[in-house]
Design a protein around this motif. Structure first.
Motif, PDB file in Angstrom:
ATOM      1  N   GLU A 286       0.808  -1.212   0.000  1.00 57.48           N
ATOM      2  CA  GLU A 286       0.000   0.000   0.000  1.00 57.48           C
ATOM      3  C   GLU A 286       0.844   1.266   0.000  1.00 57.48           C
ATOM      4  OE1 GLU A 286      -3.185   0.256  -0.350  1.00 57.48           O
ATOM      5  OE2 GLU A 286      -3.616  -1.901  -0.319  1.00 57.48           O
ATOM      6  N   ALA A 287       2.067   1.183   0.479  1.00 58.33           N
ATOM      7  CA  ALA A 287       2.928   2.359   0.563  1.00 58.33           C
ATOM      8  C   ALA A 287       3.300   2.844  -0.829  1.00 58.33           C
ATOM      9  CB  ALA A 287       4.193   2.023   1.359  1.00 58.33           C
ATOM     10  N   THR A 288       3.647   4.110  -0.916  1.00 59.02           N
ATOM     11  CA  THR A 288       4.086   4.678  -2.185  1.00 59.02           C
ATOM     12  C   THR A 288       5.600   4.551  -2.320  1.00 59.02           C
ATOM     13  OG1 THR A 288       4.281   6.871  -1.175  1.00 59.02           O
ATOM     14  CG2 THR A 288       2.183   6.326  -2.225  1.00 59.02           C
ATOM     15  N   ARG A 289       6.068   4.837  -3.515  1.00 61.53           N
ATOM     16  CA  ARG A 289       7.490   4.822  -3.819  1.00 61.53           C
ATOM     17  C   ARG A 289       8.084   3.431  -3.643  1.00 61.53           C
ATOM     18  NH1 ARG A 289       8.169   7.320  -7.144  1.00 61.53           N
ATOM     19  NH2 ARG A 289      10.366   7.632  -6.796  1.00 61.53           N
ATOM     20  N   TYR A 290       9.262   3.330  -3.031  1.00 62.97           N
ATOM     21  CA  TYR A 290       9.974   2.058  -2.914  1.00 62.97           C
ATOM     22  C   TYR A 290      10.301   1.794  -1.447  1.00 62.97           C
ATOM     23  CZ  TYR A 290      10.407   2.354  -7.969  1.00 62.97           C
ATOM     24  OH  TYR A 290      10.128   2.445  -9.321  1.00 62.97           O
ATOM     25  N   PRO A 291       9.319   1.295  -0.685  1.00 60.37           N
ATOM     26  CA  PRO A 291       9.549   1.105   0.748  1.00 60.37           C
ATOM     27  C   PRO A 291      10.442  -0.094   1.053  1.00 60.37           C
ATOM     28  CG  PRO A 291       7.410   0.240   0.146  1.00 60.37           C
ATOM     29  CD  PRO A 291       7.951   0.924  -1.088  1.00 60.37           C
ATOM     30  N   ARG A 292      11.107   0.009   2.192  1.00 68.24           N
ATOM     31  CA  ARG A 292      11.895  -1.107   2.709  1.00 68.24           C
ATOM     32  C   ARG A 292      11.014  -1.903   3.667  1.00 68.24           C
ATOM     33  NH1 ARG A 292      17.917  -0.629   5.492  1.00 68.24           N
ATOM     34  NH2 ARG A 292      18.017  -2.737   6.364  1.00 68.24           N
ATOM     35  N   LEU A 293      10.942  -3.208   3.476  1.00 71.06           N
ATOM     36  CA  LEU A 293      10.051  -4.049   4.283  1.00 71.06           C
ATOM     37  C   LEU A 293      10.834  -5.198   4.908  1.00 71.06           C
ATOM     38  CD1 LEU A 293       7.064  -4.345   1.770  1.00 71.06           C
ATOM     39  CD2 LEU A 293       7.289  -2.709   3.651  1.00 71.06           C
ATOM     40  N   ASP A 294      10.216  -5.821   5.926  1.00 71.59           N
ATOM     41  CA  ASP A 294      10.800  -7.050   6.468  1.00 71.59           C
ATOM     42  C   ASP A 294       9.979  -8.240   5.990  1.00 71.59           C
ATOM     43  OD1 ASP A 294       8.487  -7.087   8.085  1.00 71.59           O
ATOM     44  OD2 ASP A 294       9.524  -6.078   9.726  1.00 71.59           O
ATOM     45  N   VAL A 295      10.513  -9.430   6.202  1.00 68.18           N
ATOM     46  CA  VAL A 295       9.850 -10.636   5.719  1.00 68.18           C
ATOM     47  C   VAL A 295       8.480 -10.806   6.350  1.00 68.18           C
ATOM     48  CG1 VAL A 295       9.968 -13.161   5.708  1.00 68.18           C
ATOM     49  CG2 VAL A 295      11.997 -11.829   5.156  1.00 68.18           C
ATOM     50  N   GLU A 296       8.349 -10.414   7.614  1.00 67.92           N
ATOM     51  CA  GLU A 296       7.067 -10.543   8.300  1.00 67.92           C
ATOM     52  C   GLU A 296       5.980  -9.726   7.602  1.00 67.92           C
ATOM     53  OE1 GLU A 296       9.961 -10.024   9.771  1.00 67.92           O
ATOM     54  OE2 GLU A 296      10.176 -11.986  10.757  1.00 67.92           O
ATOM     55  N   ALA A 297       6.341  -8.545   7.115  1.00 65.36           N
ATOM     56  CA  ALA A 297       5.365  -7.706   6.408  1.00 65.36           C
ATOM     57  C   ALA A 297       4.945  -8.358   5.098  1.00 65.36           C
ATOM     58  CB  ALA A 297       5.949  -6.320   6.153  1.00 65.36           C
TER      59      ALA A 297
END
Length: 283
Positions: free
Chosen positions: A194-205
């Protein structure tokens, strides 16, 4: 970030924009791979005298003199080529070099090329700057027609929830309003981010988003094990896409390059999402 850079570029422009009706440029330097592709696609490739080290398509672009990278072009190398037109898209780190070229008296034109609509607009604008306006209009219309055809073919197909991963270490995703996400949605996918641009995420997300499909881009196609990204995701079988064997490592960078081949990218994604009946043969 790139949108902000574009605004900064615009505020720093000097002198006033060049009249598009000046003499047709004969020595063009392109500082952006997508703009290089456009120049060749509209028939101006023989007038390109310099490109970045990342300008690798079409094959003829590889033979052109190199002027550094996309984010760090060499001002000295560009000046040595004596161009009468330099084309650039705003990017992280290239603002100072671009402004230095302006101060040196070069005609430098800034062409935003980040989203799908900007890709189509860039085709026409680059063609106008290069003195190939009619070719640019025709090419943009042809690309748009192919994109429309893909959208129509997948209109009745179920939307596939998809996680579009740009890189794995760290995990960087293609969020809303980016070219990869726009191509994914056009091809019949549904972006779980859902976030815009290029977010950094973790595996749990990623696991929590429960994607049915993971599309994995490779930032550097020339090096590294092409199966490394696939092996990375196999470590997380709790993700539905992984459990079902639906991790696809993209064989090219079409979805990351805003230029004349965005229709190829859409057709490729449609085939991955829904089968070859909806687009080109899936990788």
């Amino acid at each position: 970030m790139l949108g902000l850079l574009a605004a900064v570029f615009a505020c720093a422009k000097a002198p006033a924009p060049t009249d598009l009706h000046d003499a047709t440029p004969q020595r063009i330097v392109s500082l952006t791979p997508a703009l290089t592709e456009i120049l060749f696609a509209v028939g101006a490739g023989d007038r390109v005298v310099g490109v970045t080290q990342y300008c690798d398509f079409p094959p003829a672009a590889k033979a052109k003199p190199k002027v550094g990278g996309y984010v760090n072009p060499s001002v000295e190398s560009v000046l040595a080529l004596k161009p009468d037109l330099v084309l650039v898209s705003p990017g992280p780190g290239n603002r100072d070099s671009a402004l230095a070229m302006r101060r040196a008296g070069l005609r430098l034109e800034i062409v935003p090329a980040e989203t799908l609509e900007e890709s189509l607009a860039a085709i026409e604008l680059v063609a106008r700057y290069a003195g190939a306006e009619a070719a640019g209009r025709d090419l943009a219309a042809a690309v748009r027609a192919r994109l429309d055809a893909v959208a129509k073919r997948v209109a009745g197909a179920p939307r596939i929830t998809t996680f579009f991963c740009i890189q794995t270490d760290p995990i960087i995703a293609a969020g809303r309003d980016t070219l990869p996400s726009q191509l994914l949605e056009l091809a019949g996918g549904s972006n779980v981010v859902e976030a815009t641009r290029y977010p950094r995420l973790d595996v749990e997300a990623v696991a929590g988003a429960k994607p049915e499909l993971i599309l994995q881009a490779r930032m550097d196609l020339a090096s590294g094990d092409p199966h490394a990204e696939d092996a990375f995701w196999k470590r997380w079988p709790s993700i539905p896409a992984v459990a079902r064997g639906r991790v696809v490592v993209l064989p090219d960078d079409l979805t990351l390059r805003p230029g004349p081949r965005v229709a190829d990218a859409a057709e490729e994604l449609a085939a991955i999402l829904h089968g070859s009946a909806y687009g080109k043969k899936a990788p």
